[in-house]
Design an enzyme around this catalytic site. Structure first.
Site, PDB file in Angstrom:
ATOM      1  N   ARG A  25      33.767 -12.094  51.090  1.00 56.60           N
ATOM      2  CA  ARG A  25      34.055 -12.490  52.415  1.00 56.60           C
ATOM      3  C   ARG A  25      33.070 -11.652  53.298  1.00 56.60           C
ATOM      4  O   ARG A  25      33.505 -11.538  54.555  1.00 56.60           O
ATOM      5  CB  ARG A  25      35.428 -12.597  53.002  1.00 56.60           C
ATOM      6  N   ARG A  29      35.306 -13.525  59.805  1.00 58.61           N
ATOM      7  CA  ARG A  29      35.883 -13.421  61.015  1.00 58.61           C
ATOM      8  C   ARG A  29      35.918 -12.104  61.479  1.00 58.61           C
ATOM      9  O   ARG A  29      36.390 -11.930  62.819  1.00 58.61           O
ATOM     10  CB  ARG A  29      37.214 -14.147  60.967  1.00 58.61           C
ATOM     11  N   ARG A  38      30.231 -19.669  64.548  1.00 58.74           N
ATOM     12  CA  ARG A  38      31.121 -20.609  63.978  1.00 58.74           C
ATOM     13  C   ARG A  38      31.574 -21.421  65.380  1.00 58.74           C
ATOM     14  O   ARG A  38      31.742 -22.526  65.119  1.00 58.74           O
ATOM     15  CB  ARG A  38      32.296 -19.974  63.609  1.00 58.74           C
ATOM     16  N   ASP A  75      32.349 -22.766  50.944  1.00 64.07           N
ATOM     17  CA  ASP A  75      33.627 -22.833  50.487  1.00 64.07           C
ATOM     18  C   ASP A  75      34.232 -23.326  49.184  1.00 64.07           C
ATOM     19  O   ASP A  75      33.503 -24.215  48.842  1.00 64.07           O
ATOM     20  CB  ASP A  75      34.783 -23.110  51.369  1.00 64.07           C
ATOM     21  N   TYR A 152      44.670 -26.102  44.539  1.00 65.26           N
ATOM     22  CA  TYR A 152      44.737 -26.500  46.142  1.00 65.26           C
ATOM     23  C   TYR A 152      44.951 -28.097  45.927  1.00 65.26           C
ATOM     24  O   TYR A 152      45.350 -28.650  47.126  1.00 65.26           O
ATOM     25  CB  TYR A 152      43.523 -25.905  46.728  1.00 65.26           C
TER      26      TYR A 152
HETATM   27  O1  1CP Z   1      31.149 -14.294  52.844  1.00 65.34           O
HETATM   28  C1  1CP Z   1      31.575 -14.839  51.893  1.00 65.34           C
HETATM   29  O2  1CP Z   1      32.286 -14.510  50.829  1.00 65.34           O
HETATM   30  C2  1CP Z   1      30.849 -16.315  51.530  1.00 65.34           C
HETATM   31  C3  1CP Z   1      31.835 -17.457  51.958  1.00 65.34           C
HETATM   32  C4  1CP Z   1      33.178 -17.727  51.354  1.00 65.34           C
HETATM   33  C5  1CP Z   1      33.662 -17.633  49.863  1.00 65.34           C
HETATM   34  C6  1CP Z   1      33.029 -17.143  48.615  1.00 65.34           C
HETATM   35  C7  1CP Z   1      34.263 -18.211  52.105  1.00 65.34           C
HETATM   36  C8  1CP Z   1      34.496 -18.676  53.358  1.00 65.34           C
HETATM   37  N1  1CP Z   1      34.969 -18.660  51.117  1.00 65.34           N
HETATM   38  C9  1CP Z   1      35.070 -18.357  49.852  1.00 65.34           C
HETATM   39  C10 1CP Z   1      35.743 -18.464  48.560  1.00 65.34           C
HETATM   40  C11 1CP Z   1      36.986 -18.921  48.790  1.00 65.34           C
HETATM   41  N2  1CP Z   1      37.629 -19.859  49.679  1.00 65.34           N
HETATM   42  C12 1CP Z   1      38.003 -18.687  47.675  1.00 65.34           C
HETATM   43  C13 1CP Z   1      37.795 -17.682  46.564  1.00 65.34           C
HETATM   44  C14 1CP Z   1      37.782 -16.122  46.973  1.00 65.34           C
HETATM   45  C15 1CP Z   1      39.032 -15.733  47.740  1.00 65.34           C
HETATM   46  O3  1CP Z   1      40.143 -15.633  46.788  1.00 65.34           O
HETATM   47  O4  1CP Z   1      39.287 -15.429  48.902  1.00 65.34           O
HETATM   48  C16 1CP Z   1      39.289 -19.229  48.098  1.00 65.34           C
HETATM   49  C17 1CP Z   1      40.638 -19.011  47.644  1.00 65.34           C
HETATM   50  C18 1CP Z   1      39.026 -20.149  49.334  1.00 65.34           C
HETATM   51  C19 1CP Z   1      39.752 -20.964  49.912  1.00 65.34           C
HETATM   52  C20 1CP Z   1      40.047 -20.761  51.299  1.00 65.34           C
HETATM   53  N3  1CP Z   1      39.132 -20.875  52.360  1.00 65.34           N
HETATM   54  C21 1CP Z   1      41.094 -19.879  51.979  1.00 65.34           C
HETATM   55  C22 1CP Z   1      42.349 -19.241  51.357  1.00 65.34           C
HETATM   56  C23 1CP Z   1      43.435 -20.138  51.480  1.00 65.34           C
HETATM   57  C24 1CP Z   1      44.518 -19.406  51.079  1.00 65.34           C
HETATM   58  O5  1CP Z   1      45.044 -20.017  49.948  1.00 65.34           O
HETATM   59  O6  1CP Z   1      45.198 -18.716  51.655  1.00 65.34           O
HETATM   60  C25 1CP Z   1      40.679 -20.011  53.581  1.00 65.34           C
HETATM   61  C26 1CP Z   1      41.343 -19.290  54.564  1.00 65.34           C
HETATM   62  C27 1CP Z   1      39.295 -20.553  53.615  1.00 65.34           C
HETATM   63  C28 1CP Z   1      38.439 -20.509  54.617  1.00 65.34           C
HETATM   64  C29 1CP Z   1      37.363 -19.597  54.647  1.00 65.34           C
HETATM   65  N4  1CP Z   1      36.315 -19.684  53.954  1.00 65.34           N
HETATM   66  C30 1CP Z   1      35.254 -19.041  54.085  1.00 65.34           C
HETATM   67  C31 1CP Z   1      35.626 -18.191  55.320  1.00 65.34           C
HETATM   68  C32 1CP Z   1      34.906 -17.375  56.124  1.00 65.34           C
HETATM   69  C33 1CP Z   1      37.112 -18.832  55.795  1.00 65.34           C
HETATM   70  C34 1CP Z   1      37.723 -18.544  56.904  1.00 65.34           C
HETATM   71  C35 1CP Z   1      37.528 -19.675  58.026  1.00 65.34           C
HETATM   72  C36 1CP Z   1      37.429 -19.353  59.329  1.00 65.34           C
HETATM   73  O7  1CP Z   1      35.989 -19.129  59.928  1.00 65.34           O
HETATM   74  O8  1CP Z   1      38.288 -19.668  60.086  1.00 65.34           O
END
Ligand code: 1CP
Length: 343
Positions: A25, A29, A38, A75, A152
């Protein structure tokens, strides 16, 4: 062929006094420039599907910190969307999807081969990134592992214990297994397209692997990872794969060997000393600083960072956090961590 990029060399088994480093990540944010881009995109999914803006946020942490790898901005939930699930994000809460509770939900999904229609912009982001990244930076493509993505799709949201997914696998194994099969096929197709577009390394995120125990772990975490790694290796034997069965505990032992992966990423619930003795014996490991240090900083951050580098010094290692950096992280703490690693 001699490999110039440090992260690629670590994946090939080379040891370094100063390990290569990137953060899960790392685009996100906690960075003001991410929030600005964003806002320009309008919302998170529009950002994921806009190749120029997704490229921009992928490059932001590289410019700021000079990490050894960039991870494609996208994502894991884009795959369910490409299979026909509804997907939206509730601000401040997280993802929401249409749910799969039985055979009708499964029947409504598109075939795995149809995903390119939706995911083509992601491949374009990879193509642009492979042209624009600095020569020393490795480009990582990724997908969610079938079990994590299925949790999910079944619950329609993130869940603390993955209860709905465990319920479906126990009560309607035919539907559950067919969903896992569709996701395994789609994941192979998706990751293959990322490699064709220029991804140099693949990471498979099984964020909820820890709730699978015993035989269920073998069947739904290890076996799908093995199939995905095997299919990628058959076509691209030299593209390294990092697997992340988060919170696998003792199941980390032998996971890379059993799946054919080049590296296993470790969460911070296992100690670095234990992992060095029991997991790194098979090859490269990635991890595993507790992400809370990026919020709290101070001498603890420096000490813990050095301790992890030291613990993994006798084998190939990629420094990372044990899970994603959080929105509350202080961007200056990332500099302090890098200073502790690189000196
Ligand atoms: O910088 C990076 O890592 C690249 C982009 C990336 C990656 C590899 C994002 C952007 N998401 C992911 C993987 C991801 N997404 C995972 C696997 C890794 C982990 O365990 O964190 C998972 C479970 C998700 C699902 C997801 N997408 C969640 C989690 C939900 C939960 O169960 O709590 C969330 C909050 C997102 C949104 C998201 N994805 C990425 C970002 C930067 C965000 C936040 C969105 C925003 O800008 O508000």
């Amino acid at each position: 062929m001699a490999q110039a990029k440090k992260l690629m060399r670590a994946l090939a088994g080379e040891m370094h006094a100063v390990p290569p480093v990137w953060l899960m990540r790392q685009a996100g944010r906690y960075l003001p420039e991410y929030k600005a881009t964003r806002a320009e995109a309008g919302d998170f999914l529009s950002l994921c599907y806009n190749p120029d803006l997704a490229t921009e946020v992928t490059l932001q942490p590289i410019r700021r910190y000079g990490f050894d790898a960039a991870i494609l901005f996208a994502d894991i939930l884009l795959v369910p969307q490409a299979l026909g699930a509804d997907l939206w994000f509730v601000t401040g809460e997280g993802p929401r999807l249409s749910t799969i509770t039985g055979p009708e939900g499964l029947a409504a999904l598109k075939p795995a081969g149809a995903i390119h229609e939706t995911l083509a912009p992601v491949y374009e982001t990879v193509r642009i990134l492979s042209r624009e990244l600095p020569a020393e930076t490795t480009l990582i493509g990724f997908a969610g592992a079938p079990w994590t993505v299925a949790t999910y799709m079944i619950a329609g949201r993130g869940t603390p214990d993955q209860g709905p997914a465990h319920g479906l696998r126990q009560n309607d194994p035919a539907t559950f297994d067919a969903l896992m099969e569709r996701l395994t096929e789609a994941t192979i197709i998706y990751l293959s397209a990322q490699i064709e577009a220029g991804a140099e390394v693949i990471k498979l995120f099984d964020s909820w692997a820890g709730s699978l125990k015993g035989e269920a772990f073998t069947r739904y975490a290890l076996e799908p990872a093995k199939r995905i790694v095997g299919a990628l290796k058959a076509a691209w034997p030299h593209v390294p794969v990092i697997v992340f069965p988060r919170e696998a505990g003792d199941n980390y032992v032998g996971f890379a060997r059993a799946t054919g992966a080049d590296c296993v990423a470790l969460d911070n619930s296992v100690s670095a000393d234990w992992a060095a003795a029991n997991v790194q014996t098979d090859g490269c490991v990635q991890g595993n600083l507790d992400p809370r240090h990026m919020v709290t900083g101070g001498q603890d951050l420096v000490d813990e960072t050095r301790r992890i580098v030291e613990a993994f010094r006798k084998g190939p290692h990629i420094f990372n956090l044990g899970h994603g950096i959080t929105p509350e992280a202080d961007p200056d703490n990332v500099h302090r961590m890098l200073e502790a690693i690189r000196g």
